[in-house]
Design an enzyme around this catalytic site. Structure first.
Site, PDB file in Angstrom:
ATOM      1  N   GLU A   1       0.840  -1.213   0.000  1.00  0.00           N
ATOM      2  CA  GLU A   1       0.000   0.000   0.000  1.00  0.00           C
ATOM      3  C   GLU A   1       0.869   1.255   0.000  1.00  0.00           C
ATOM      4  O   GLU A   1       0.693   2.171   0.801  1.00  0.00           O
ATOM      5  CB  GLU A   1      -0.943  -0.021   1.209  1.00  0.00           C
ATOM      6  CG  GLU A   1      -1.925  -1.166   1.137  1.00  0.00           C
ATOM      7  CD  GLU A   1      -3.094  -1.015   2.082  1.00  0.00           C
ATOM      8  OE1 GLU A   1      -2.947  -0.360   3.133  1.00  0.00           O
ATOM      9  OE2 GLU A   1      -4.163  -1.554   1.765  1.00  0.00           O
TER      10      GLU A   1
ATOM     11  N   GLU B   1      -5.401  -8.390  -0.997  1.00  0.00           N
ATOM     12  CA  GLU B   1      -6.120  -8.157   0.270  1.00  0.00           C
ATOM     13  C   GLU B   1      -7.589  -7.883  -0.028  1.00  0.00           C
ATOM     14  O   GLU B   1      -7.893  -7.134  -0.958  1.00  0.00           O
ATOM     15  CB  GLU B   1      -5.579  -6.941   1.039  1.00  0.00           C
ATOM     16  CG  GLU B   1      -4.241  -7.147   1.681  1.00  0.00           C
ATOM     17  CD  GLU B   1      -3.800  -5.947   2.501  1.00  0.00           C
ATOM     18  OE1 GLU B   1      -4.650  -5.219   3.039  1.00  0.00           O
ATOM     19  OE2 GLU B   1      -2.578  -5.720   2.580  1.00  0.00           O
TER      20      GLU B   1
HETATM   21  C1  BGP Z   1      -4.445  -2.619   4.885  1.00  0.00           C
HETATM   22  C2  BGP Z   1      -3.105  -3.215   5.283  1.00  0.00           C
HETATM   23  C3  BGP Z   1      -3.166  -4.464   6.060  1.00  0.00           C
HETATM   24  C4  BGP Z   1      -4.445  -4.660   6.877  1.00  0.00           C
HETATM   25  C5  BGP Z   1      -5.679  -4.096   6.212  1.00  0.00           C
HETATM   26  C6  BGP Z   1      -6.898  -4.114   7.105  1.00  0.00           C
HETATM   27  O1  BGP Z   1      -4.292  -1.261   4.881  1.00  0.00           O
HETATM   28  O2  BGP Z   1      -2.328  -3.497   4.125  1.00  0.00           O
HETATM   29  O3  BGP Z   1      -1.999  -4.455   6.850  1.00  0.00           O
HETATM   30  O4  BGP Z   1      -4.286  -4.250   8.158  1.00  0.00           O
HETATM   31  O5  BGP Z   1      -5.470  -2.796   5.792  1.00  0.00           O
HETATM   32  O6  BGP Z   1      -6.891  -2.950   7.888  1.00  0.00           O
HETATM   33  P1  BGP Z   1      -7.160  -3.056   9.448  1.00  0.00           P
HETATM   34  O7  BGP Z   1      -6.245  -4.109   9.931  1.00  0.00           O
HETATM   35  O8  BGP Z   1      -6.884  -1.728   9.988  1.00  0.00           O
HETATM   36  O9  BGP Z   1      -8.627  -3.450   9.579  1.00  0.00           O
END
Ligand code: BGP
Length: 479
Positions: free
Chosen positions: A176, A377
């Site tokens: 990201e 993701e």
């Molecule tokens: C994205 C990241 C992940 C993961 C995901 C979910 O931004 O790449 O690391 O954390 O978000 O977000 P969160 O864990 O805050 O729910």
């Protein structure tokens, strides 16, 4: 008959700092996330100067994959995963980041993990930096603000490419990388680049200079990787939240188009190999002094990626007129003109649930770049209930994933998108990035651990574990 290629990479996604634990084991140095305290829904995490004795840091122990990796990988194998996306903790390999020699114990840990994955025919898909820059590089060098950090990153990349060139085929450079575009949230520039904006500085100018060094680092790493093993498939990785116009009012349409430039800037450079005109024009118009070296243009051109990896969770919507002063990070995706979309619901954490937005994103990206796509993701953070008998009926999560898989299948089968894989986020419960909580659970495997670090660490299979196992076994035919 399934709608996906036979070699489609069904998997799961994780990140070292969110599940490994062992934050200071066997020589590992602290990373920028190891000084982040826990927040909560709507309460931001804090970044402490150093590691404070009394402070609870959720990423320090996480779910202790460091000592459970054989058990966890056996569970991933039972689900039938074809691949597992995770990251190599940069500060496990170079504890301070500027050493000349790597930490052998750190390299050995990942040798053991990759061997265990390959023993179960699970392909490692590796992120080089998933918000895990060594803290020393941030504190002593100023992170990617400092051009020297490019060399430290490329050295790290070269060491792990060389070490694991027979075990890992799929790589991506920065997780990201585009989060830092959202300069009103200091968490993003810190975790993307180890940078904080000082008083009186222009946040966007600092971000673009930092981003330039990171984009050069990414391109150099890609070129180095291809030298070491021409069969490597090295991707970019961006977070994508499509931005819809609130209405057919041309003002809303154009506003959404302008906002989308923030989403396209990083992948444009990493996929096409040059700066888009809208960005160069912005630098000139706003008077940003982004220092670039003579050789940088050729580096960027030679270091373009093989595929585009991206995260997709939600969409957001913008409306022309007076921007909202309060940009709630979740409801409107942190955008000044962000408004709620009246046609879709949101999760408990305010993330809009929009499966069609995934198909829309795949089409927009594939049409723009014409290279293979990889959804690395996608997931639904929610509170789970463990029943008396230990079962966990996570129907909402199954419905979220089912509807998004249905859309990616349409993108492949009806729209002709070249999609190589799908790795839902948090295949096992892990520490939330934005809040540091355990209760925002994504996993198909439950871990007995709460927001304060209490629990037995016991792993249990949720209903989604069995559901996803069947999805993979039928290559997406049985949803
Ligand atoms: C994205 C990241 C992940 C993961 C995901 C979910 O931004 O790449 O690391 O954390 O978000 O977000 P969160 O864990 O805050 O729910």
């Amino acid at each position: 008959m399934t709608k996906l290629p036979d070699d489609f990479l069904w998997g799961g996604a994780l990140a070292a700092h969110q599940f490994e634990g062992g934050w200071n084991q066997d020589g590992k140095g602290p990373s920028v996330v190891d000084v982040m305290t826990a927040g909560a829904n709507g309460i931001p995490r804090k970044i402490t100067e150093t590691i404070e004795e009394e402070q609870f840091y959720p990423n320090h122990e996480a779910i202790d994959f460091y000592h459970h990796y054989k058990e966890d990988i056996a569970l991933f194998a039972e689900m039938g995963l074809k691949c597992l996306r995770t990251s190599i903790g940069w500060s496990r390999i170079f504890p301070k980041g500027d050493e000349t020699e790597p930490n052998e114990a750190g390299l050995k840990f990942y040798d053991d993990v990759f061997d265990e994955l390959l023993k179960h025919n699970i392909e490692p898909v590796i992120t080089l930096s998933h918000f895990e820059m060594p803290l020393h590089l941030a504190r002593e060098y100023g992170g990617f603000r400092n051009r020297k950090v490019i060399d430290f990153f490329v050295k790290f990349a070269e060491v792990v490419f060389e070490r694991y060139k027979q075990k890992v085929k799929y790589w991506m450079t920065f997780n990201e990388i585009n989060n830092q575009m959202e300069t009103n949230n200091p968490l993003f520039l810190w975790t993307n680049s180890g940078v904080t904006v000082e008083k009186g500085e222009n946040a966007k100018e600092v971000m673009y200079q930092t981003a330039h060094h990171e984009l050069v680092a990414s391109a150099l790493a890609v070129s180095k990787g291809k030298e070491i093993n021409p069969d490597f498939q090295i991707g970019a990785m961006v977070s994508h939240v499509p931005i819809y116009p609130y209405s057919s009012n041309p003002e809303d349409i154009m506003l959404a188009e302008i906002y989308m430039r923030d989403r396209y800037f990083f992948p444009d450079v990493q996929v096409r190999g040059y700066y888009p005109s809208y960005a160069l024009n912005e630098f000139k118009r706003e008077g940003y002094n982004v220092v670039m070296k003579e050789e940088d243009a050729e580096i960027l051109r030679n270091g373009t990626v093989d595929y585009l990896g991206f995260s997709y969770y939600m969409s957001t919507t913008v409306k022309s007129g007076d921007p909202k002063q309060e940009t709630a990070e979740t409801v409107n995706g942190g955008l000044p003109h962000g408004v709620e979309n009246p046609y879709i619901k949101a999760s408990d954490w305010g993330w809009a649930i929009d499966p069609i937005g995934l198909r829309y994103t795949l089409n927009r990206f594939y049409d723009r770049y014409q290279i293979p796509m990889f959804i690395v993701e996608n997931g639904f953070g929610a509170v789970d209930t463990v029943e008396e008998d230990g079962s966990i009926h996570d129907e909402e999560r199954i419905n979220y994933l089912r509807s998004h898989i249905d859309m990616l299948e349409k993108a492949v089968y009806e729209d002709g998108v070249d999609l190589i894989g799908y790795t839902p986020w948090g295949i096992i419960d892990i520490v939330s990035f934005t809040t540091g909580e355990m209760k925002k659970r994504y996993g198909m495997i439950h871990v007995d651990r709460d927001n304060q670090g209490n629990g037995t660490m016991k792993r249990s299979k949720k209903d989604s574990f069995y559901w996803y196992k069947q999805v993979i076994a039928t290559n997406g035919a049985d949803l």
